[in-house]
Each structure stands twice: as structure tokens, then as C-alpha cells.
Design an enzyme around this catalytic site. Sequence first.
Site, PDB file in Angstrom:
ATOM      1  N   CYS A 148       0.822  -1.203   0.000  1.00 46.70           N
ATOM      2  CA  CYS A 148       0.000   0.000   0.000  1.00 46.70           C
ATOM      3  C   CYS A 148       0.856   1.254   0.000  1.00 46.70           C
ATOM      4  O   CYS A 148       2.081   1.200   0.038  1.00 46.70           O
ATOM      5  CB  CYS A 148      -0.921   0.003   1.220  1.00 46.70           C
ATOM      6  SG  CYS A 148      -1.951  -1.464   1.356  1.00 46.70           S
ATOM      7  N   GLY A 184      -1.349   0.754  -4.972  1.00 39.11           N
ATOM      8  CA  GLY A 184      -2.632   0.163  -4.637  1.00 39.11           C
ATOM      9  C   GLY A 184      -3.739   0.836  -5.409  1.00 39.11           C
ATOM     10  O   GLY A 184      -3.806   2.062  -5.447  1.00 39.11           O
ATOM     11  N   GLY A 203       2.086  -2.431   5.097  1.00 41.36           N
ATOM     12  CA  GLY A 203       2.803  -3.584   5.613  1.00 41.36           C
ATOM     13  C   GLY A 203       1.850  -4.665   6.079  1.00 41.36           C
ATOM     14  O   GLY A 203       0.656  -4.641   5.786  1.00 41.36           O
ATOM     15  N   TYR A 237      10.684  -3.694  -8.006  1.00 37.52           N
ATOM     16  CA  TYR A 237       9.365  -3.601  -8.640  1.00 37.52           C
ATOM     17  C   TYR A 237       8.467  -2.486  -8.120  1.00 37.52           C
ATOM     18  O   TYR A 237       7.883  -1.740  -8.895  1.00 37.52           O
ATOM     19  CB  TYR A 237       8.642  -4.941  -8.480  1.00 37.52           C
ATOM     20  CG  TYR A 237       7.228  -4.956  -9.039  1.00 37.52           C
ATOM     21  CD1 TYR A 237       6.998  -5.132 -10.395  1.00 37.52           C
ATOM     22  CD2 TYR A 237       6.128  -4.784  -8.209  1.00 37.52           C
ATOM     23  CE1 TYR A 237       5.710  -5.140 -10.914  1.00 37.52           C
ATOM     24  CE2 TYR A 237       4.836  -4.792  -8.717  1.00 37.52           C
ATOM     25  CZ  TYR A 237       4.637  -4.966 -10.067  1.00 37.52           C
ATOM     26  OH  TYR A 237       3.373  -4.959 -10.571  1.00 37.52           O
TER      27      TYR A 237
END
Length: 474
Positions: A12, A38, A113, A252
Amino acid sequence: MLPEIKGLNEECGVFGVWGHEDAAHITYYGLHSLQHRGQEGAGIVVTDRNKLKIHKGMGLVNDVFNEDILNNMQGTGAIGHVRYTTAGGSDFINCQPLQFNSQTGSLAIAHNGNLVNATALKRQLEYQGSIFQTTSDTEVIAHLIKRSGYPDIRDSVKNALTMVKGAYALAILVEDFMMVALDPNGLRPLSIGKLGDGYVVSSETCAFDIVGATFLREVQPGELILINDEGLHIETFSPSTKRTICSMEYVYFARPDSNVEEINVHAARKNLGKQLAIEAGIDADVVTGVPDSSISAAIGFAEESGIPYELGLIKNRYVGRTFIQPSQSLREQGVKMKLSAVRGVVEGKRVVMIDDSIVRGTTARRIVKLLREAGAKEVHVRISSPPIINPCYYGIDTSTKGELIAAEKSIEEIREEMGADSLAYLSVDGLMSGIGRPDTMENCGQCLACFTGTYPTEIYPATDHPYDKVLGGK
């Protein structure tokens, strides 16, 4: 065939503002810059120094907010969040920030997380009478804060954070100040910037450029920082810290224009591509990268190998990331919609296709097929990270080994399944060298668990946990 995905964790984005007269609008723009982290839900909580006001919903930031909504969110402090489906499901109730009200004041939390001991903590809190309204592990933190009994909320937050394990970059808002905290391993990035006389916090520094803020500092592992009109008040809540930032932030997740611990993400990915060319060079005619996160590595591979880089794959900008889609069927359809091969570039050519990672194998297999259909003579796949063979428990979309093709198949079997002429991954040493973090730190201060199986924290089964004793369990 890969197994059906049964539960997904989260990756997120968190953003916050303190001391700006238009905090909601600033947070809106900050969330826009974090949209890649997100795409299924967004929310903002704002304070006018007397009360908190929240608006959140499912969809992209543009779907959830408009000018009228933002104009009705007056205040000088705010926190915001973008998310996608967690194991709790794609429900409005799980959208963040989460807001909680009590007789002693309100509290809002935005969390990036995943807590590895959330199930055990939740069970014990329920034994003691807590009632949970969501399936998010973030709510566990709120209950721990409120039950601590300390008169100063800072002490309550520090006490709560000593009981949770895992990855968390937190932004916490109350009526008259904001707090940010990072887990003792610093698994997720979190930075603070200066905006006029106020402050902003963000999961990525790219958001600072969007809102006109200046980078000030990174939040360090185990820090709790209170932000109010007097400035930053820095405390630590953990006596033992050990930086192990998620390697996938560089590979990424983060945007190329972000800096993670003073390392530019584009430069790191380019170096990974160069290292990949050194380790797994191939005789070919053209190098192309899978947009967008692999472009930097492809440029690096081309520079090091001397093979020309070309735009062999085109991305449809109106389709989101396949890696963070909530189901296997949507991932399959998403790949078909989001990419197309450029026949004029790849036809009759020996193509090196650079990708940042292979998780389930679905996307890579489809892209190889696209290149074949466009007339590529050969397709050689090179991956700018090591094989992902272990699940992540800290908030990435790989929750079980059964989802990971490299955990079930050899490199040759993966190559054969995707239909490539050759396949090679970057080594773990090559990953650490390419990113360029300090080699004086263990594993260069990175979490390599998904590649090596060595986790930086304890991993607890959901049915038992030593914190049961802390909370009075049987």
C-alpha cells in the site's frame, strides 16, 4: 496450471500532511503519486484541530474523491492511504485510513505492511472483550493503543508497537498532531519532507515532487516521530533495530523517480540490468523491457551487452498492474488488455525480454506468446531479480509457496512452460551488488527472504504465539 489464489496480502501507500491550510487537497495529490502501490481503495482523514473527518471508498483516487468532497474536508492536518485487496477481502470496511472514536478523542491510522502476529493478538484481544469491525490487521494496532492505559498517547503507541511483529510504516492522526512510525527492521520505506512551514510524510519520495515538498529525512527503523506545529519530536520505541528493507521496493514496487534510502530507484534498476548482462549475456538482436518497472533494467542490460534497446512492448496506460489484481482470472485478462508487441521491432529478431520478476509465471508466459505472435525469431527471457521461492509475510502479494512457480519448478521447467528459448535470473549477490546499498551491512541491509528463505523476524503460526502470555492468554 497454477493453483487458485486464496488470499492476498497488501502493498500500500501512505501519505500525510501537517501544517498546511489545504491538507486534504495536498493529500489527494500525494495519493495520486502513490497510486501504483494500490488501486482498489483510497481514503483521507483530515483534522481541523477539533475533530477528525473521513472520506474513503473503493476504486482509484479519482473515483473516490472530487472537488466538492475535498472542499468539505477542511483542516491543516491529514493522512491518506491507497490499497488493494488483502486477505480480509476487497471490502469498503477494510479501506484505510481506519478511524476510531472514543470519549478521550479520535484516532486514525494508515498502515503499509503486514503484521505476522496479528491473528494471535486479535484472538487474545477478543478474549479480553475487544470487538473488531474489520478484518484488517491495522485494527489490531488501534486496539492495542487504546487498551494500554497510558495518559500520553505517545506512550500508548510505543507500548502497542512493542507487541506487534512484522512490517509497518504507519501514519497516525489525532486532533492536534500526527505521528509516524517504522518497524524495527524498516521493511517498508517512509520519508518526511518539508512543505512551507509544514511537513509531509510519504511511502515514496516521488510524492514530494508532486506537491512541491523538499525531502528532509527518512524515518529510521524503530522510530516514532510526533509532528506538530513546533516541528518533529523524535523518539525510539525499540532498543534493537536492524535495517532489512524489502528488496522488491527497488526491483518492482517503487516508482523510478523515487529515492529509497538515498538510492534512486531508476539507477538501481539500471544497475541490476547491467549486472544481469554480465551474469547471463546472450547473443541477440534487440533488448526490450516489460513496461513499466522493467524498462530501467532493460536499458542497463542493453548498455552493458551492446545490444540495441528497442520499444518492443507497448503498455495500455488505462489498465492497472497485473501483479496486484485480486484474482488469477483478472490477472490473465489483464495481461491480454495491457500489453501489445511492436511487430516492426521484433519481427524476425532474436529478442531479449527483460522482466523484473516472475511470481506465478502467468504474465511472463503470455508476453512470450505475444512476442512470438508478432514474429520474434527467438525470445530469451532475463529476470533482474533472483527466483522467488518463498512466500512473503510482510505485505507482498505472495502469501503461499503454491503461488510461486519457482518454488515448484526448476528454471528449465519454467522456461519450457513459458515457451522461451532461454531463461536466466539475476543472482542474489548480483541483486545486492546492483542495488548498491552499503556492503558493510548484513545482506546490504535488505530483506532477501523471498529469495533465500531467511526471514528478518519470527514467523508465527496463526494458532500459537508467545505474545499470548503478554496479553493474558491461556
